[in-house]
Design a protein around this motif. Sequence first.
Motif, short mmCIF file in Angstrom:
data_model
loop_
_atom_site.label_atom_id
_atom_site.label_comp_id
_atom_site.label_asym_id
_atom_site.label_seq_id
_atom_site.Cartn_x
_atom_site.Cartn_y
_atom_site.Cartn_z
N THR A 1 0.86 -1.18 0.00
CA THR A 1 0.00 0.00 0.00
C THR A 1 0.90 1.23 0.00
O THR A 1 2.13 1.12 0.16
N CYS A 2 0.28 2.39 -0.13
CA CYS A 2 1.10 3.61 -0.19
C CYS A 2 1.88 3.82 1.10
O CYS A 2 2.97 4.40 1.08
N ALA A 3 1.36 3.34 2.21
CA ALA A 3 2.07 3.51 3.49
C ALA A 3 2.96 2.32 3.80
O ALA A 3 3.51 2.22 4.89
N GLY B 1 -4.90 13.66 -7.90
CA GLY B 1 -4.00 13.39 -6.77
C GLY B 1 -4.70 13.72 -5.45
O GLY B 1 -5.84 14.19 -5.43
N ASP B 2 -3.99 13.49 -4.36
CA ASP B 2 -4.63 13.63 -3.04
C ASP B 2 -5.01 15.06 -2.72
O ASP B 2 -4.22 16.00 -2.94
N ILE B 3 -6.18 15.21 -2.15
CA ILE B 3 -6.64 16.52 -1.72
C ILE B 3 -5.85 16.98 -0.50
O ILE B 3 -5.32 16.15 0.25
N MET C 1 -13.67 12.82 -6.68
CA MET C 1 -12.73 13.95 -6.61
C MET C 1 -11.97 13.99 -5.28
O MET C 1 -11.32 14.97 -4.96
N ASP C 2 -12.03 12.93 -4.55
CA ASP C 2 -11.32 12.68 -3.28
C ASP C 2 -12.19 13.05 -2.09
O ASP C 2 -13.20 13.75 -2.20
N MET C 3 -11.74 12.59 -0.93
CA MET C 3 -12.50 12.80 0.30
C MET C 3 -12.66 14.29 0.59
O MET C 3 -11.79 15.09 0.25
C1 GLA Z 1 -2.95 7.41 -1.49
C2 GLA Z 1 -4.43 7.72 -1.67
C3 GLA Z 1 -4.97 8.37 -0.42
C4 GLA Z 1 -4.76 7.47 0.77
C5 GLA Z 1 -3.28 7.13 0.91
C6 GLA Z 1 -3.03 6.07 1.95
O1 GLA Z 1 -2.18 8.57 -1.41
O2 GLA Z 1 -4.63 8.54 -2.80
O3 GLA Z 1 -6.35 8.67 -0.57
O4 GLA Z 1 -5.51 6.30 0.63
O5 GLA Z 1 -2.75 6.64 -0.32
O6 GLA Z 1 -1.67 5.75 2.07
#
Ligand code: GLA
Length: 388
Positions: free
Chosen positions: A102-104, A187-189, A218-220
Amino acid sequence: MDNSSLLGLKPAMGWNSWNTFTWDINEQLIRDVADRFVSEGYKDAGYEYIVIDDCWSLKERDAEGNLVPDPKKFPSGMKALANYIHSKGLKFGMYSCVGTHTCAGFPGSFEHEFQDAQLFAEWGVDYLKYDYCFKPRNISGELLYKRMSLALKNCGRDILFSACNWGADNVYDWIRESGAHMYRSTGDIQDNWDSIKNIAISQLDKGSYTGSFCHNDMDMLVVGMYGGSNNDFIGSKIGGCSDNEYKTHFSLWSMMGSPLMIGCDIRNANQVTKDILLNPELIAINQDTEGRGAYRIKPEPQWFHSDDVFMLVKVLTDGDLAIGFFNLSDTQREISLLFWDLGLPSATGYSLELYDCWEHKELGTFKERFSPVVPAHDCLVVRAKLVK
Ligand code: GLA
């Protein structure tokens, strides 16, 4: 029609842990959010999914290759948490990733797609967010989304598939066919005005790439965060918007048909935040049955306005129009709408009866044109009815 065929009909509504809590999640937090959904009116307003984002598992799979919830964060396990959420009449969402990680940096579902889908089904998961980090370069993302989509559709449980590849790899061209019910397009908000504005403008002319069963995400939402994230990138250092900016953000996401996934800590939400997130007229526009995208009209005179001043129009199922007058620029503007541009020349004899969805009041009946003055970073959203 059986219920399963309605999964994803409308943009999802819910809450996601990432924006505010990132790695700092646990089962008590998730239970508290479920309780608040019921006691503070979120459930009644239509919010239903409670989604745990990244950082929920251990760093390694078990001997059978299964994902393992972190026992410190989720000591009762995911099934118990799902049961609790279901007992409140709500739905449970989880997170994984196309790639090896995952991204983390937790295990991703690459080459474990069917196994993980089965496990999520056993736990009672109703929604899977599926991210795009650590994807081996020699395999296409398109194929991996198709793979997980098939795994979910055949796992024996209705699981909404929320793709998250940030608009990469021409996602608009293939995502609907892949079977995903929603897809991240940007990309992330971040919890600041520029981020909201840039995301909105980037999706303005993508109205034909959203709709029933495959919504442009459009993201959270960052509404109500006021800089309250534990993550520097999202907002703790750069964060916070004014209430009007949050109102404009919610209006854009509602009008443009984005899923409405709350990202703030609703346990501490103030009244303004609740009034925004629970606005029934905006939610009705977002959840309108036909699920049409919004089209853009540039205000007159066109030479006077830049791309950050525009109107959005969404044709609603009952024949009304939702019309948003958006001023994302830094100075107050008059935003002039000629009804002719809606397909309503005055020769038809029709006028528009306008209802202000934020002030919750009738504005009157107008012929031929309507030209509100909208402050900087603000908006007016009306529901317009054709009358003779
Ligand atoms: C990505 C996603 C985010 C979130 C993070 C978690 O950046 O776009 O919405 O889920 O990963 O690591």
